[in-house]
Design a protein around this motif. Structure first.
Motif, short mmCIF file in Angstrom:
data_model
loop_
_atom_site.label_atom_id
_atom_site.label_comp_id
_atom_site.label_asym_id
_atom_site.label_seq_id
_atom_site.Cartn_x
_atom_site.Cartn_y
_atom_site.Cartn_z
N TYR A 18 0.92 -0.71 -0.36
CA TYR A 18 -0.16 -0.42 0.13
C TYR A 18 0.78 1.08 0.40
CZ TYR A 18 -2.89 -3.52 1.44
OH TYR A 18 -4.58 -4.68 1.39
N HIS A 24 -5.00 1.18 4.77
CA HIS A 24 -5.62 -0.39 5.09
C HIS A 24 -4.56 -1.08 5.76
CE1 HIS A 24 -8.36 -1.83 1.62
NE2 HIS A 24 -7.68 -0.84 0.83
N HIS A 28 -6.01 -4.18 8.68
CA HIS A 28 -5.93 -5.94 8.51
C HIS A 28 -5.00 -5.97 9.46
CE1 HIS A 28 -5.96 -5.68 4.46
NE2 HIS A 28 -4.65 -6.15 3.66
N SER A 53 -7.41 -3.82 -2.46
CA SER A 53 -7.01 -4.71 -0.97
C SER A 53 -7.45 -6.41 -2.07
CB SER A 53 -7.80 -4.98 -0.26
OG SER A 53 -9.27 -4.56 -0.84
N SER A 56 -4.83 -9.04 -0.57
CA SER A 56 -4.81 -9.37 0.98
C SER A 56 -4.87 -10.77 1.37
CB SER A 56 -6.87 -9.18 1.37
OG SER A 56 -7.55 -9.43 0.69
N TYR A 91 -12.71 -8.88 3.15
CA TYR A 91 -12.57 -7.71 2.67
C TYR A 91 -12.63 -6.72 1.31
CZ TYR A 91 -8.89 -4.38 4.84
OH TYR A 91 -7.81 -2.80 5.01
#
Length: 251
Positions: A18, A24, A28, A53, A56, A91
């Motif tokens: 990121y 974010h 997380h 995301s 992720s 998410y």
């Protein structure tokens, strides 16, 4: 020696991709801490969305499934129904959840699916270059609204918690932010409650997290936090929008 701070076990060692100042990473960590504290890492399945995301699945040390754009709640529904003993969460960003995925979100709530949605709202399309999103504020400048969002031509932002609060199947809805220590602590508390409700079989839960996008807002990380506080929170007020079981207990 007592350990006072460490990386949650539910996070991998992968370096986050990121942008500097993006929150974010905070979100997380909060999700991972909750999974650790509830002792459910080994039976959790996360559904990765499309957006900033999308990766992720590299960061959460749980089983992950990549969903097509906007379809995370539908995929989560299938995973949960096939494996009801698992903890299942999605998410998702605002473009994934509140644009192409609006129907999946609303109908998952209407069915009362026993899943948890982590909805990250940064009021812009981050991954694709900063276009106007369903959550872009009135007057907000983006790549596709260079003169500011004009509600006369493109309508008003979608307020997801307010919308879903009228859906009977939704159990718990709360909007939080991660722009300061107090709000980060409140965000974790809300996320933990949502996952706890799922472990208890109480149905559909969604936590909306107001987040920053310094790169596409054209701001420094500190100024982005300030912009969120001064602009997003007044338009998207924080708080619990529905808590079915708390409301029933209060009667």
């Amino acid at each position: 020696m007592a350990v006072v701070f460490e990386k949650p076990k539910a996070l991998t060692d992968a370096t986050l991709h990121y942008c500097p100042g993006c929150t974010h990473g905070i979100i997380h960590r909060l999700v991972a801490e909750v999974l650790d504290e509830l002792g459910v890492q080994g039976k959790t399945v996360g559904i990765a969305s499309v957006g900033c995301s999308v990766m992720s699945y590299d960061y959460f040390d749980v089983d992950m499934v990549q969903a097509a754009h906007g379809r995370a709640p539908a995929v989560a529904t299938g995973v949960k129904r096939a494996n009801p003993e698992n903890i299942v969460f999605t998410y998702q960003g605002d473009g994934d959840l509140a644009a192409i995925g609006t129907a999946e979100t609303v109908h998952s709530a209407a069915r009362g699916e026993n899943i948890t949605i982590i909805f990250v709202n940064n009021a812009i399309y981050g991954m694709t270059g900063g276009q106007m999103a369903p959550t872009t504020l009135p007057g907000q400048v983006t790549q596709t609204s260079p003169y500011g969002r004009d509600t006369n031509t493109v309508g008003f932002p979608l307020k997801v918690c307010e919308l879903l609060s009228n859906v009977d199947g939704a159990t718990y809805l709360e909007r939080v932010a991660v722009n300061n220590v107090k709000n980060v602590k409140a965000a974790k508390k809300a996320i933990k409650k949502a996952f706890t409700y799922q472990t208890e079989g109480k149905g559909f839960t969604l936590i909306e997290v107001l987040s920053t996008c310094p790169t596409n807002w054209g701001l420094t990380p500190p100024n982005a936090l300030k912009w969120l506080e001064e602009n997003m929170i007044p338009y998207y007020p924080l708080g619990v929008y529905k808590d079915k079981y708390a409301e029933e207990a209060a009667k």
